[in-house]
Design a protein around this motif. Structure first.
Motif, mmCIF file in Angstrom:
data_model
loop_
_atom_site.group_PDB
_atom_site.id
_atom_site.type_symbol
_atom_site.label_atom_id
_atom_site.label_comp_id
_atom_site.label_asym_id
_atom_site.label_seq_id
_atom_site.Cartn_x
_atom_site.Cartn_y
_atom_site.Cartn_z
ATOM 1 N N ARG A 133 8.874 -12.795 17.302
ATOM 2 C CA ARG A 133 8.550 -12.180 18.593
ATOM 3 C C ARG A 133 9.814 -11.947 19.414
ATOM 4 O O ARG A 133 9.994 -10.880 20.007
ATOM 5 N N VAL A 134 10.694 -12.943 19.446
ATOM 6 C CA VAL A 134 11.943 -12.812 20.204
ATOM 7 C C VAL A 134 12.744 -11.597 19.718
ATOM 8 O O VAL A 134 13.350 -10.887 20.519
ATOM 9 N N LEU A 135 12.708 -11.341 18.413
ATOM 10 C CA LEU A 135 13.463 -10.233 17.822
ATOM 11 C C LEU A 135 12.665 -8.928 17.770
ATOM 12 O O LEU A 135 13.069 -7.982 17.083
ATOM 13 N N GLY A 136 11.554 -8.890 18.488
ATOM 14 C CA GLY A 136 10.757 -7.665 18.533
ATOM 15 C C GLY A 136 10.059 -7.337 17.228
ATOM 16 O O GLY A 136 9.783 -6.181 16.946
ATOM 17 N N HIS A 137 9.772 -8.350 16.442
ATOM 18 C CA HIS A 137 9.069 -8.202 15.152
ATOM 19 C C HIS A 137 9.784 -7.235 14.213
ATOM 20 O O HIS A 137 9.151 -6.563 13.401
ATOM 21 N N SER A 138 11.113 -7.217 14.283
ATOM 22 C CA SER A 138 11.885 -6.313 13.422
ATOM 23 C C SER A 138 11.767 -6.678 11.942
ATOM 24 O O SER A 138 11.926 -5.804 11.079
ATOM 25 N N VAL A 139 11.509 -7.935 11.624
ATOM 26 C CA VAL A 139 11.297 -8.349 10.229
ATOM 27 C C VAL A 139 9.888 -8.920 10.044
ATOM 28 O O VAL A 139 9.645 -9.764 9.186
ATOM 29 N N ASP A 140 8.970 -8.411 10.849
ATOM 30 C CA ASP A 140 7.557 -8.816 10.787
ATOM 31 C C ASP A 140 6.686 -7.604 11.108
ATOM 32 O O ASP A 140 5.968 -7.573 12.091
ATOM 33 N N ARG A 141 6.795 -6.597 10.286
ATOM 34 C CA ARG A 141 6.006 -5.373 10.451
ATOM 35 C C ARG A 141 4.757 -5.453 9.581
ATOM 36 O O ARG A 141 4.753 -6.123 8.543
ATOM 37 N N ASN A 142 3.715 -4.743 9.974
ATOM 38 C CA ASN A 142 2.471 -4.774 9.207
ATOM 39 C C ASN A 142 2.668 -4.360 7.754
ATOM 40 O O ASN A 142 2.083 -4.946 6.845
ATOM 41 N N TRP A 143 3.477 -3.350 7.482
ATOM 42 C CA TRP A 143 3.675 -2.880 6.120
ATOM 43 C C TRP A 143 4.374 -3.926 5.252
ATOM 44 O O TRP A 143 4.300 -3.875 4.026
ATOM 45 N N MET A 144 5.068 -4.877 5.889
ATOM 46 C CA MET A 144 5.809 -5.891 5.137
ATOM 47 C C MET A 144 4.886 -6.905 4.472
ATOM 48 O O MET A 144 5.277 -7.522 3.478
ATOM 49 N N VAL A 145 3.694 -7.080 4.998
ATOM 50 C CA VAL A 145 2.761 -8.054 4.412
ATOM 51 C C VAL A 145 2.374 -7.645 2.993
ATOM 52 O O VAL A 145 2.607 -8.407 2.048
ATOM 53 N N PRO A 146 1.798 -6.442 2.780
ATOM 54 C CA PRO A 146 1.461 -6.092 1.390
ATOM 55 C C PRO A 146 2.696 -5.948 0.504
ATOM 56 O O PRO A 146 2.641 -6.282 -0.684
ATOM 57 N N ALA A 147 3.801 -5.467 1.066
ATOM 58 C CA ALA A 147 5.023 -5.335 0.266
ATOM 59 C C ALA A 147 5.512 -6.700 -0.206
ATOM 60 O O ALA A 147 5.862 -6.874 -1.385
ATOM 61 N N ALA A 148 5.548 -7.678 0.694
ATOM 62 C CA ALA A 148 6.013 -9.025 0.333
ATOM 63 C C ALA A 148 5.094 -9.655 -0.705
ATOM 64 O O ALA A 148 5.574 -10.272 -1.671
ATOM 65 N N PHE A 149 3.792 -9.493 -0.540
ATOM 66 C CA PHE A 149 2.865 -10.070 -1.505
ATOM 67 C C PHE A 149 2.923 -9.347 -2.847
ATOM 68 O O PHE A 149 2.770 -9.975 -3.894
ATOM 69 N N ALA A 150 3.168 -8.046 -2.854
ATOM 70 C CA ALA A 150 3.275 -7.316 -4.120
ATOM 71 C C ALA A 150 4.494 -7.788 -4.909
ATOM 72 O O ALA A 150 4.392 -8.058 -6.116
ATOM 73 N N VAL A 151 5.630 -7.910 -4.249
ATOM 74 C CA VAL A 151 6.849 -8.365 -4.920
ATOM 75 C C VAL A 151 6.667 -9.801 -5.418
ATOM 76 O O VAL A 151 6.996 -10.129 -6.566
ATOM 77 N N THR A 152 6.127 -10.656 -4.558
ATOM 78 C CA THR A 152 5.927 -12.059 -4.934
ATOM 79 C C THR A 152 4.918 -12.190 -6.069
ATOM 80 O O THR A 152 5.129 -12.976 -6.996
ATOM 81 N N ALA A 153 3.830 -11.427 -6.005
ATOM 82 C CA ALA A 153 2.822 -11.495 -7.066
ATOM 83 C C ALA A 153 3.419 -11.069 -8.409
ATOM 84 O O ALA A 153 3.155 -11.706 -9.440
ATOM 85 N N ALA A 154 4.234 -10.026 -8.389
ATOM 86 C CA ALA A 154 4.847 -9.564 -9.633
ATOM 87 C C ALA A 154 5.803 -10.619 -10.193
ATOM 88 O O ALA A 154 5.755 -10.936 -11.394
ATOM 89 N N ALA A 155 6.652 -11.165 -9.346
ATOM 90 C CA ALA A 155 7.606 -12.185 -9.805
ATOM 91 C C ALA A 155 6.886 -13.437 -10.295
ATOM 92 O O ALA A 155 7.248 -14.010 -11.335
ATOM 93 N N THR A 156 5.861 -13.849 -9.578
ATOM 94 C CA THR A 156 5.103 -15.043 -9.967
ATOM 95 C C THR A 156 4.366 -14.805 -11.284
ATOM 96 O O THR A 156 4.358 -15.679 -12.165
ATOM 97 N N ALA A 157 3.760 -13.641 -11.424
ATOM 98 C CA ALA A 157 3.048 -13.327 -12.672
ATOM 99 C C ALA A 157 4.000 -13.333 -13.861
ATOM 100 O O ALA A 157 3.651 -13.839 -14.938
#
Length: 180
Positions: A133-157
């Motif tokens: 919040r202090v940084l204006g959500h510059s590294v907490d955007r809505n599109w980052m949620v599915p992107a982060a989970f897609a990358v993590t799911a692929a690496a974990t799989a």
């Protein structure tokens, strides 16, 4: 003056508690703190349970847990932090799954609880009491949620799948030796 509500306080407590536990577990793997094995000992353990190469696996798990945990606690880069921690816990749950659900039997309950909480925080967001919040959500955007989970799911799989193939190959090799 900003007024914070119960949701923000609750998210802060979840982030601090979950992030702190994850960071401590990661520090065991990376640095040998809190009775952990460090990279050497954890690497040997990782090799023994099928995550090879062991040192690389220990480093990846340690960074995901320490980094993800610290970032969650701070409420910084929350989608990536939560997804990374959830991925590490999915890898841990795969190790414990053959023992059933409950932790006292060696099951996956603890890893699943940490992973699901981290994932929930990634999806929900850090709340107003956060660096995001202090940084204006510059590294907490809505599109980052599915992107982060897609990358993590692929690496974990990939990691869990490779481990499963190694274990299956070792098991099949032992069974073949019995019939020779």
């Amino acid at each position: 003056m900003t007024c914070y509500d119960r949701r923000d306080l609750g998210l802060l407590l979840l982030r601090l508690g979950t992030g702190g536990v994850l960071a401590a577990h990661g520090a065991q793997k990376l640095f040998g703190w809190f009775g952990g094995g460090g990279i050497e000992g954890t690497g040997q353990f990782m090799d023994s349970i099928g995550y090879a190469p062991g040192k690389v696996s220990a480093t990846a798990a340690g960074v995901a847990e320490t980094g993800g945990g610290l970032l969650l606690a701070l409420g910084l880069a929350t989608p990536a932090a939560g997804a990374a921690a959830a991925g590490a816990m999915a890898g841990a749950a795969a190790v414990h799954a053959p023992n059933g659900f409950f932790n006292q039997e060696g099951g996956f309950e603890y890893a699943a609880s940490l992973g699901l909480t981290a994932a929930g925080l990634a999806v929900t967001g850090p709340g107003r009491l956060s660096l995001d919040r202090v940084l204006g959500h510059s590294v907490d955007r809505n599109w980052m949620v599915p992107a982060a989970f897609a990358v993590t799911a692929a690496a974990t799989a990939l990691a869990v799948g490779a481990r499963s193939r190694r274990l299956r190959k070792a098991r099949d090799g032992q069974q073949g030796a019995l019939f020779e």
